[in-house]
Design an enzyme around this catalytic site. Structure first.
Site, PDB file in Angstrom:
ATOM      1  N   GLU A  80       0.819  -1.225   0.000  1.00  0.00           N
ATOM      2  CA  GLU A  80       0.000   0.000   0.000  1.00  0.00           C
ATOM      3  C   GLU A  80       0.845   1.264   0.000  1.00  0.00           C
ATOM      4  O   GLU A  80       0.571   2.214   0.740  1.00  0.00           O
ATOM      5  CB  GLU A  80      -0.948  -0.005   1.199  1.00  0.00           C
ATOM      6  CG  GLU A  80      -1.930  -1.162   1.163  1.00  0.00           C
ATOM      7  CD  GLU A  80      -2.993  -1.056   2.245  1.00  0.00           C
ATOM      8  OE1 GLU A  80      -2.623  -0.877   3.421  1.00  0.00           O
ATOM      9  OE2 GLU A  80      -4.173  -1.134   1.890  1.00  0.00           O
ATOM     10  N   GLY A 103       8.023   6.186 -18.631  1.00  0.00           N
ATOM     11  CA  GLY A 103       9.401   5.977 -18.228  1.00  0.00           C
ATOM     12  C   GLY A 103      10.183   5.234 -19.307  1.00  0.00           C
ATOM     13  O   GLY A 103       9.624   4.755 -20.289  1.00  0.00           O
ATOM     14  N   GLU A 145       8.365   8.255 -23.424  1.00  0.00           N
ATOM     15  CA  GLU A 145       9.743   8.508 -23.859  1.00  0.00           C
ATOM     16  C   GLU A 145      10.035   7.716 -25.132  1.00  0.00           C
ATOM     17  O   GLU A 145      10.355   6.549 -25.068  1.00  0.00           O
ATOM     18  CB  GLU A 145      10.712   8.139 -22.748  1.00  0.00           C
ATOM     19  CG  GLU A 145      10.439   8.955 -21.482  1.00  0.00           C
ATOM     20  CD  GLU A 145      11.436   8.707 -20.355  1.00  0.00           C
ATOM     21  OE1 GLU A 145      12.474   8.062 -20.575  1.00  0.00           O
ATOM     22  OE2 GLU A 145      11.164   9.162 -19.250  1.00  0.00           O
ATOM     23  N   ASP A 213      17.584  12.740 -18.464  1.00  0.00           N
ATOM     24  CA  ASP A 213      17.508  11.562 -19.332  1.00  0.00           C
ATOM     25  C   ASP A 213      18.283  11.737 -20.635  1.00  0.00           C
ATOM     26  O   ASP A 213      18.419  10.802 -21.401  1.00  0.00           O
ATOM     27  CB  ASP A 213      16.043  11.245 -19.692  1.00  0.00           C
ATOM     28  CG  ASP A 213      15.450  10.228 -18.730  1.00  0.00           C
ATOM     29  OD1 ASP A 213      16.202   9.730 -17.872  1.00  0.00           O
ATOM     30  OD2 ASP A 213      14.252   9.942 -18.842  1.00  0.00           O
ATOM     31  N   TRP A 318      14.804  14.151 -10.202  1.00  0.00           N
ATOM     32  CA  TRP A 318      14.909  12.695 -10.230  1.00  0.00           C
ATOM     33  C   TRP A 318      16.128  12.335  -9.413  1.00  0.00           C
ATOM     34  O   TRP A 318      17.227  12.648  -9.801  1.00  0.00           O
ATOM     35  CB  TRP A 318      15.066  12.152 -11.669  1.00  0.00           C
ATOM     36  CG  TRP A 318      15.076  10.666 -11.615  1.00  0.00           C
ATOM     37  CD1 TRP A 318      16.142   9.857 -11.348  1.00  0.00           C
ATOM     38  CD2 TRP A 318      13.929   9.807 -11.738  1.00  0.00           C
ATOM     39  NE1 TRP A 318      15.729   8.551 -11.307  1.00  0.00           N
ATOM     40  CE2 TRP A 318      14.393   8.493 -11.541  1.00  0.00           C
ATOM     41  CE3 TRP A 318      12.569  10.031 -11.976  1.00  0.00           C
ATOM     42  CZ2 TRP A 318      13.529   7.390 -11.585  1.00  0.00           C
ATOM     43  CZ3 TRP A 318      11.728   8.936 -12.028  1.00  0.00           C
ATOM     44  CH2 TRP A 318      12.205   7.620 -11.840  1.00  0.00           C
TER      45      TRP A 318
END
Ligand SMILES: *[C@@H]1O[C@H](CO)[C@@H](O)[C@H](O)[C@H]1NC(C)=O
Ligand SMILES: *[C@@H]1O[C@H](CO)[C@@H](O)[C@H](O)[C@H]1NC(C)=O
Length: 344
Positions: A80, A103, A145, A213, A318
């Site tokens: 949870e 992602g 992405e 990224d 991130w």
């Protein structure tokens, strides 16, 4: 006279507050960090809801038919973790929690096919809405992405992406929910994935520039270029959150050798030399022929100042799980605290 003066003071205070205190600190929470051994293990309860203004649960996936795909059912239903994220709002009622779909590991071709198909798009919009409302999220983040790349359709994805955003935004905003998306900012991605920046900006509430990224691009000149490409295209500056990272990349004499969280890097002290790179405005740690290029409180503070200078919405980081959240090297959360203090 006194009354007028008091009114002006109140107005001034409100104005100052609006211009001075609304910076977003968007914290991506990678749900798989719960499986990291030892003191790298990171759970929803480790998040400090007073320094993140937004938390983005990462990731859920997409079924080929358009329905939401729960990627980690064990963690969703038994641990949870999502419910624990919502519990953070008891500590800070202003905290917003978003669910992120996509992602790097998701198949871009599935997003291409769903966005191209009116019925699948409509299934996706309905399924996302149901999922968000079931768990009590405040919004949705789409990290495809990237449109037109990595198996996508380079001709049609960019316009189908805008259509999908438009349909998502209409449905979510009607229920008081926010829509954001993670985007790239390389010149190549601007051409292939986001040729119509204005249309993308119009159909989103927030845009997270995922600079982290695009290979290694911590340098301030890269951040500057990323922001300019989105602003020049017609993006609303207040919607933009520039990317910041809590990890670094390591190199030896011949090649890049990996990534490391700041919570590990900060412990490399005795025989590593700290060197500030003036050109990129980031720190390095150096030992023999090994070098780590990373971000610290100082370099992220500079990034936050750049966001302020351009009147952006804030910084998306991130990730929340690799700041020094346990305080192994000093005060806990030095990087995200630095972002928060600069932006608020
Ligand atoms: C992007 O497109 C423009 C205009 O078509 C072109 O001049 C430029 O070289 C392209 N850049 C990249 C990186 O593909
Ligand atoms: C650099 O790292 C790679 C990968 O770990 C290794 O194969 C290579 O031998 C290393 N090179 C040097 C010069 O240490």
């Amino acid at each position: 006279m006194m009354k007028k003066f008091a009114t002006i003071l109140v107005l001034l205070t409100i104005l100052l507050k609006v211009s001075d205190g609304e910076g977003r600190v968007v914290c991506y929470f990678p749900s798989w960090a719960i499986y990291i051994p030892d003191n790298g293990k990171f759970q929803a309860k480790n998040i400090d809801p007073n320094i993140c203004t937004h938390v983005i649960y990462s990731y859920i996936g997409l079924n080929p038919n358009g329905a939401v795909l729960i990627l980690d059912d064990w963690e969703h239903t038994l641990l949870e973790e999502v419910a624990h994220l919502m519990g953070l709002k008891d500590v800070n009622p202003d905290l917003k929690v978003l669910a992120c779909m996509g992602g790097w590991n998701e198949n871009s071709a599935i997003y291409s096919q769903v966005s191209a198909h009116p019925e699948k798009r409509s299934t996706m919009v309905q399924s996302v809405l149901t999922y968000l409302q079931k768990y009590g999220y405040d919004g949705f983040a789409l990290d495809w992405e990237f449109p037109g790349q990595r198996g996508g359709d380079s001709d049609k994805d960019s316009s189908n992406f805008v259509t999908l955003l438009k349909e998502l935004k209409t449905a979510l905003n009607a229920e008081g929910l926010t829509l954001s998306a993670g985007v790239s900012a390389t010149p190549e991605s601007m051409n292939i994935s986001y040729p119509d920046v204005k249309a993308i900006s119009d159909n989103l509430d927030q845009i997270n520039i995922l600079s982290f990224d695009d290979g290694y691009s911590a340098g301030i000149s890269n951040v500057d270029g990323d922001i300019k490409r989105w602003l020049d295209g017609g993006a609303d500056p207040r919607k933009l959150n520039i990317g910041g990272s809590t990890y670094g990349r390591s190199f030896n004499a011949s090649e890049a050798t990996g990534t490391l969280g700041y919570n590990k890097i900060c412990q490399f002290d005795s025989d590593w030399k700290y060197v500030w790179d003036d050109k990129l405005q980031v720190p390095n740690k150096i030992k023999d022929d090994q070098k780590i290029v990373y971000e610290d409180a100082k370099s992220l503070g500079i990034k936050a100042d750049v966001a302020i200078e351009y009147n952006l919405g804030g910084v998306a980081v991130w990730s929340v799980s690799t700041d020094d959240f346990l305080g192994l090297c000093g005060d806990s959360y030095p990087l995200i605290t630095s972002l928060y203090n600069h932006l608020n």
